[in-house]
Scaffold this motif. Structure first.
Motif, short mmCIF file in Angstrom:
data_model
loop_
_atom_site.label_atom_id
_atom_site.label_comp_id
_atom_site.label_asym_id
_atom_site.label_seq_id
_atom_site.Cartn_x
_atom_site.Cartn_y
_atom_site.Cartn_z
N LEU A 15 6.25 7.86 -16.76
CA LEU A 15 6.82 7.84 -15.40
C LEU A 15 7.69 6.59 -15.22
CD1 LEU A 15 3.77 9.00 -13.21
CD2 LEU A 15 5.88 10.26 -13.65
N GLY A 16 7.32 5.55 -15.94
CA GLY A 16 8.11 4.32 -15.89
C GLY A 16 8.05 3.60 -14.56
N ILE A 17 6.94 3.73 -13.85
CA ILE A 17 6.81 3.04 -12.55
C ILE A 17 6.54 1.56 -12.82
CG2 ILE A 17 5.50 2.93 -10.41
CD1 ILE A 17 4.77 5.87 -10.82
N GLU A 18 7.42 0.74 -12.32
CA GLU A 18 7.33 -0.71 -12.59
C GLU A 18 6.01 -1.28 -12.07
OE1 GLU A 18 9.61 -4.87 -11.40
OE2 GLU A 18 10.48 -2.94 -10.85
N HIS A 19 5.38 -2.14 -12.93
CA HIS A 19 4.13 -2.79 -12.55
C HIS A 19 4.12 -4.17 -13.20
CE1 HIS A 19 0.17 -3.82 -11.56
NE2 HIS A 19 -0.52 -2.79 -12.09
N ALA A 20 4.55 -5.16 -12.44
CA ALA A 20 4.67 -6.51 -12.99
C ALA A 20 3.33 -7.12 -13.37
CB ALA A 20 5.40 -7.41 -11.98
N GLY A 21 2.25 -6.61 -12.72
CA GLY A 21 0.92 -7.16 -13.00
C GLY A 21 0.24 -6.52 -14.18
N SER A 22 0.92 -5.61 -14.88
CA SER A 22 0.32 -4.95 -16.04
C SER A 22 0.90 -5.52 -17.32
CB SER A 22 0.62 -3.44 -15.99
OG SER A 22 0.25 -2.81 -17.19
N GLU A 23 0.05 -5.57 -18.32
CA GLU A 23 0.51 -6.05 -19.61
C GLU A 23 1.55 -5.14 -20.24
OE1 GLU A 23 -3.80 -4.54 -20.28
OE2 GLU A 23 -2.51 -5.24 -18.63
N TYR A 24 1.66 -3.92 -19.71
CA TYR A 24 2.64 -2.97 -20.22
C TYR A 24 3.91 -2.92 -19.37
CZ TYR A 24 -1.25 -1.38 -23.07
OH TYR A 24 -2.30 -1.34 -23.96
N GLY A 25 3.91 -3.61 -18.25
CA GLY A 25 5.10 -3.69 -17.39
C GLY A 25 5.35 -2.42 -16.59
N ARG A 26 4.50 -1.48 -16.65
CA ARG A 26 4.63 -0.22 -15.90
C ARG A 26 3.23 0.30 -15.59
NH1 ARG A 26 6.00 0.67 -21.17
NH2 ARG A 26 4.83 2.26 -22.33
N HIS A 31 0.82 -1.23 0.00
CA HIS A 31 0.00 0.00 0.00
C HIS A 31 0.84 1.27 0.00
CE1 HIS A 31 -3.97 -1.84 0.26
NE2 HIS A 31 -3.46 -2.73 1.11
N GLN A 32 2.04 1.21 0.61
CA GLN A 32 2.87 2.42 0.62
C GLN A 32 3.33 2.76 -0.80
OE1 GLN A 32 3.66 4.62 3.17
NE2 GLN A 32 4.35 5.78 1.38
N ALA A 33 3.73 1.74 -1.56
CA ALA A 33 4.11 1.96 -2.95
C ALA A 33 2.91 2.41 -3.75
CB ALA A 33 4.70 0.68 -3.54
N GLY A 34 1.73 1.85 -3.41
CA GLY A 34 0.51 2.27 -4.10
C GLY A 34 0.23 3.75 -3.86
N ASP A 35 0.43 4.21 -2.59
CA ASP A 35 0.22 5.64 -2.29
C ASP A 35 1.21 6.50 -3.07
OD1 ASP A 35 -1.79 4.96 -0.57
OD2 ASP A 35 -0.63 5.22 1.27
N ASP A 36 2.46 6.03 -3.15
CA ASP A 36 3.47 6.79 -3.92
C ASP A 36 3.09 6.88 -5.39
OD1 ASP A 36 4.87 7.09 -1.59
OD2 ASP A 36 6.28 5.43 -2.00
#
Length: 491
Positions: free
Chosen positions: A434-445, A375-380
């Motif tokens: 922004l390039g924020i990493e998101h492993a659960g996205s099909e775009y990877g960010r 959740h902290q990363a989510g808030d960021d």
């Protein structure tokens, strides 16, 4: 005025104004008090002058009557035929026993003493050179003459003045004079009893400018002629008056009051030094003025403190108001504020018949992001996305708000559908970059999907329908692959 005083600077301004008003009122009161002190001094000088004048006039009237009695007696042969001691007692009638009187003499046409009040046998002396003799000799109509001060030859140089009258033969020719000498000690003692402060002065002046007596006493001042002094010229200008000037004798500035004797060629002058007149006033003014200045400065200081307190309170209220209207995490408007903005802009658009657009933004697969990164990363990530949105709405009328969770709404007044799509595309691209990493996205960010909806004056709908349309467009963006902008136009 109340509105001004409710502002921090208004309080200081008001405090300064009140302090200046207090000091101003104090100044006016002190100035009036100064004028009162001057008027009291003028009245005191007038009373002192009247007292001295009446005493001198009363005594000189007696002296004049005594001289006239001698003149009348000298014109009677029976009186002149009396033995010397009887003649002396009859002519002088104990006049010379009065205090401060010197010799009373009868002088012949040559200035020699022929009858002396002090002795049956006249003392030897010739006074043909004295002014009291020559004036009477050369001017038959002088009447009572008062001489300038002189040192008596018969009384060891005692300072005196003489009152004289002319004696004439039956044919009017000069036969001599009758004179009475008055010791200047009389005036000295009279003036010494008049209290006028340490620097005050009282003077008796002959109308020809000769100083008869002055207090404070100085032997060198007696007989001095001041006819050229500016003060003396004022004395001759009117029967009585008052003015301020600097004395030619000692250089002290004084308030002068003067009176010309109506029946004698004399002027009485009473002068209080200005430093004495204002001495008590200066002490009072210094005390009151100092206190008023202290109170004024204290009032200004208190105003400054109150102003600082009000500024802190206003900042706190502003911060509380901002907190009440903004989302604490993203810094954007909250949903409550969004409702106010939508209502205001919607009404304005309908009133002015202008176009109106909304952007509905949702972060793609945000629940998966929270589950993966916490959740902290989510808030960021939410805060970063909010900054992107804020950076791409530059017009003052544009506004953005957090609608809830990972959803945002952007209000774009006076913006057609094409313009709204352009803004939406810039926001979408910026979020992706922004390039924020998101492993659960099909775009990877971290990416976002955006739905847009626009309204123009020809449409009959409300703001709720606008939000619903933007939400439907957002749903379409997500259904067709996410990380895209999907427009929707009301029909």
């Amino acid at each position: 005025m109340w509105v001004i005083l409710r502002s921090p600077y208004g309080i200081v301004f008001g405090g300064v104004l009140i302090a200046l008003a207090m000091v101003g009122l104090c100044t006016i009161v002190l100035y009036e008090s100064r004028l009162d002190a001057l008027e009291r001094a003028r009245e005191t000088s007038r009373n002192v002058a009247l007292i001295a004048q009446r005493d001198i006039e009363r005594n000189f009237e007696l002296y004049a009557l005594s001289l006239q009695a001698v003149v009348d007696g000298m014109q009677q042969p029976d009186v002149l035929a009396l033995p010397p001691h009887l003649r002396r007692e009859l002519l002088f009638d104990r006049a010379t026993t009065a205090r401060y009187l010197g010799s009373m003499l009868v002088l012949d046409a040559s200035g020699n003493i022929v009858i002396d009040s002090a002795s049956d046998t006249p003392r030897k002396g010739n006074f043909a050179d004295r002014s009291y003799f020559t004036v009477q000799r050369d001017n038959p109509n002088v009447g009572l003459y008062i001489s300038d001060p002189y040192e008596s030859r018969l009384r060891g140089g005692l300072p005196s003045i003489a009152l004289s009258r002319r004696l004439s033969h039956p044919d009017g020719s000069f036969a001599g004079i009758v004179l009475i000498a008055v010791n200047l000690e009389y005036f000295h003692n009279l003036f010494a009893g008049l209290a006028l402060g340490p620097h005050g002065a009282v003077s008796l002046i002959a109308r020809d400018g000769a100083m008869v007596m002055r207090q404070p006493y100085d032997v060198h001042t007696i007989g001095r002629n001041i006819r050229n002094a500016s003060t003396f010229r004022r004395f001759l200008s009117e029967p009585e008056g008052s003015f301020s000037d600097t004395a030619s004798i000692d250089g002290v500035r004084r308030l002068y009051y003067f009176r010309n004797f109506p029946d004698l060629p004399l002027i009485i002058m009473v002068a209080e030094a200005e430093q004495d007149i204002y001495a008590a006033w200066r002490k009072r003014a210094l005390t009151i003025g100092s206190l008023m200045v202290v109170f004024g400065l204290g009032f200004i200081a208190l105003s400054a403190v109150l102003s600082a307190q009000l500024r802190r309170r206003m900042r706190a209220e502003s911060e509380l108001q901002m907190l009440a209207r903004t989302d604490g995490l993203t810094g954007l408007n909250n949903r409550r504020t969004l409702g106010e903005i939508l209502e205001q802009e919607w009404r304005r658009a309908r009133r002015t018949h202008s176009v109106f657009s909304l952007l509905f933004i949702d972060i793609d697969r945000f629940k998966a992001y929270n589950d993966t990164y916490g959740h902290q990363a989510g808030d960021d990530a939410l805060a970063a996305v909010a900054r992107c949105i804020g950076d791409h709405i530059r017009r003052p009328a544009d506004s953005a708000a957090r609608y809830g969770g990972e959803e945002f709404i952007v209000v774009l007044p006076d913006t057609p559908a094409s313009g709204a799509t352009g803004v939406a595309e810039k926001i979408r691209s910026a979020i992706s970059e922004l390039g924020i990493e998101h492993a659960g996205s099909e775009y990877g960010r971290v990416t976002a999907s955006i739905g847009t909806a626009s309204w123009d004056p020809e449409q009959d709908s409300d703001v709720t329908a606008m939000i619903k349309a933007a939400d439907e467009a957002l749903y379409d963006a997500k259904a067709t692959g996410r990380n895209k902008v999907s427009p929707f136009r009301l029909v």
